[in-house]
Design a protein around this motif. Structure first.
Motif, PDB file in Angstrom:
ATOM      1  N   GLY A  19      80.215  34.034  81.719  1.00 46.31           N
ATOM      2  CA  GLY A  19      80.010  35.100  80.750  1.00 46.31           C
ATOM      3  C   GLY A  19      80.718  34.837  79.435  1.00 46.31           C
ATOM      4  O   GLY A  19      80.174  35.114  78.358  1.00 46.31           O
ATOM      5  N   GLU A  20      81.932  34.295  79.494  1.00 45.11           N
ATOM      6  CA  GLU A  20      82.676  33.991  78.275  1.00 45.11           C
ATOM      7  C   GLU A  20      81.959  32.894  77.473  1.00 45.11           C
ATOM      8  O   GLU A  20      81.839  32.976  76.245  1.00 45.11           O
ATOM      9  N   PHE A  21      81.483  31.869  78.167  1.00 45.32           N
ATOM     10  CA  PHE A  21      80.793  30.776  77.473  1.00 45.32           C
ATOM     11  C   PHE A  21      79.460  31.260  76.875  1.00 45.32           C
ATOM     12  O   PHE A  21      79.081  30.848  75.772  1.00 45.32           O
ATOM     13  N   GLU A  22      78.791  32.155  77.594  1.00 49.96           N
ATOM     14  CA  GLU A  22      77.535  32.702  77.072  1.00 49.96           C
ATOM     15  C   GLU A  22      77.793  33.558  75.839  1.00 49.96           C
ATOM     16  O   GLU A  22      77.050  33.495  74.846  1.00 49.96           O
ATOM     17  N   LEU A  23      78.846  34.378  75.883  1.00 49.98           N
ATOM     18  CA  LEU A  23      79.196  35.234  74.738  1.00 49.98           C
ATOM     19  C   LEU A  23      79.542  34.380  73.523  1.00 49.98           C
ATOM     20  O   LEU A  23      79.169  34.717  72.385  1.00 49.98           O
ATOM     21  N   LEU A  24      80.229  33.299  73.736  1.00 53.96           N
ATOM     22  CA  LEU A  24      80.572  32.395  72.634  1.00 53.96           C
ATOM     23  C   LEU A  24      79.301  31.872  71.961  1.00 53.96           C
ATOM     24  O   LEU A  24      79.194  31.847  70.728  1.00 53.96           O
ATOM     25  N   GLN A  25      78.335  31.465  72.774  1.00 55.90           N
ATOM     26  CA  GLN A  25      77.092  30.921  72.222  1.00 55.90           C
ATOM     27  C   GLN A  25      76.319  31.975  71.429  1.00 55.90           C
ATOM     28  O   GLN A  25      75.715  31.682  70.393  1.00 55.90           O
ATOM     29  N   GLN A  26      76.345  33.193  71.908  1.00 56.20           N
ATOM     30  CA  GLN A  26      75.626  34.269  71.229  1.00 56.20           C
ATOM     31  C   GLN A  26      76.289  34.644  69.908  1.00 56.20           C
ATOM     32  O   GLN A  26      75.603  34.848  68.898  1.00 56.20           O
ATOM     33  N   ASN A  27      77.604  34.721  69.916  1.00 50.42           N
ATOM     34  CA  ASN A  27      78.330  35.206  68.735  1.00 50.42           C
ATOM     35  C   ASN A  27      78.637  34.106  67.714  1.00 50.42           C
ATOM     36  O   ASN A  27      78.770  34.394  66.519  1.00 50.42           O
ATOM     37  N   TYR A  28      78.740  32.862  68.189  1.00 48.01           N
ATOM     38  CA  TYR A  28      79.120  31.762  67.298  1.00 48.01           C
ATOM     39  C   TYR A  28      78.219  30.543  67.543  1.00 48.01           C
ATOM     40  O   TYR A  28      78.684  29.508  68.034  1.00 48.01           O
ATOM     41  N   PRO A  29      76.938  30.675  67.239  1.00 43.95           N
ATOM     42  CA  PRO A  29      75.981  29.592  67.561  1.00 43.95           C
ATOM     43  C   PRO A  29      76.257  28.289  66.825  1.00 43.95           C
ATOM     44  O   PRO A  29      75.779  27.234  67.264  1.00 43.95           O
ATOM     45  N   TYR A  30      77.005  28.328  65.742  1.00 48.50           N
ATOM     46  CA  TYR A  30      77.262  27.109  64.963  1.00 48.50           C
ATOM     47  C   TYR A  30      78.717  26.637  65.055  1.00 48.50           C
ATOM     48  O   TYR A  30      79.153  25.787  64.281  1.00 48.50           O
TER      49      TYR A  30
END
Length: 295
Positions: free
Chosen positions: A71-82
């Protein structure tokens, strides 16, 4: 049935090997500067930046909270895609799913990672982890073996793409196990047909083991079963020839002793059938050459 039980125990031993619970690339794990703080909450604070989310995900992995880590890794991808952490988070999410046993989700995530980062230095690991997801789902020999075939295909891809890596070497070992598993399935079906006196179907299964899975431990039994079938069909010369192949390649196998004793009890021994030995030795010669010269 003894052969089948030995095969199952071998599967269990290898699948429980610590190498399957692989640790991820140390450089990625060491990116975390917060993982020494054992008193902080596992869940990242709201509005955390990319690095914080990543570190919390790593800490969750270390503590065995794989669902939270994903969940933490998924949230990172959603909030900070670059973010510079995003690529690592994509890969680590796939690893977290793998550790959960969520193999379909892991494969999906890993394939997404490989589409986005085909030339990544970590691509070899991603392909290998994807193959392990299939490998972990290998079914018992009594069930359909499509999953075993898929595992072999994925493992072969690792070898083809990254032949000089440790991943390729381990993949080859697992391919050998997959082949042994498929041979075990053929033997199971062949024995069933033989019990039902469907000799043509049983011969087809046994011959496939001999021709397609020559490096597996099932070959001696397959040969002995063919001797049995030939004898039931009254094909005395064929039974002798098959026993000769078995005796030449596996002179100390229990299966050659069985075949020899059956032929002896029916007064079918020939001069080229030597009495089984009692000492252990490796099979002689090239099996395929001997087999094809007779059949």
């Amino acid at each position: 049935m003894v052969k089948s039980k030995q095969h199952h125990s071998r599967i269990a031993a290898i699948r429980n090997d610590s190498s399957l619970k692989i640790a991820f690339i140390s450089g990625l794990l060491l990116l975390s500067s917060c993982s020494s703080d054992n008193n902080k909450k596992l869940e990242a604070p709201k509005n955390a930046d990319a690095e914080t989310l990543y570190n919390y995900g790593i800490d969750a992995l270390h503590s065995g909270h794989y669902k939270l880590a994903a969940g933490e890794f998924e949230l990172l991808q959603q909030n900070y895609p670059y973010s510079g952490f995003t690529g690592n988070a994509e890969l680590m999410e796939g690893y977290a799913y793998y550790l959960q046993g969520e193999y379909a989700l892991s494969v999906q995530q890993l394939e997404r990672y490989l589409q986005l980062h085909p030339t990544s230095p970590d691509a070899a690991y991603a392909f290998y982890l994807r193959a392990l997801c299939y490998y972990e789902q290998i079914a018992d020999v009594q069930r359909d073996q499509q999953g075993t075939v898929e595992a072999m295909d994925a493992l072969e891809e690792v070898i083809t793409r990254f032949p000089q890596t440790a991943y390729a070497r381990d993949a080859q070992l697992k391919i050998d196990l997959c082949r042994d598993h498929l041979a075990g399935k053929e033997m199971l079906v062949g024995r069933y047909y033989q019990q039902q006196r469907n000799y043509e179907a049983s011969l087809t299964r046994y011959q496939r083991v001999i021709q397609d899975f020559q490096t597996t431990n099932h070959v001696p039994e397959a040969l002995e079963r063919i001797v049995e079938v030939d004898m039931d069909l009254g094909l005395k010369d064929d039974a002798r020839q098959t026993a000769a192949v078995l005796g030449y390649n596996y002179p100390d196998s229990q299966w050659y002793r069985y075949a020899y004793n059956k032929l002896r009890d029916h007064h079918l021994l020939s001069d080229n059938l030597k009495q089984p030995k009692n000492t252990s030795s490796k099979p002689r010669g090239f099996f395929s050459r001997v087999w094809h010269s007779i059949f």
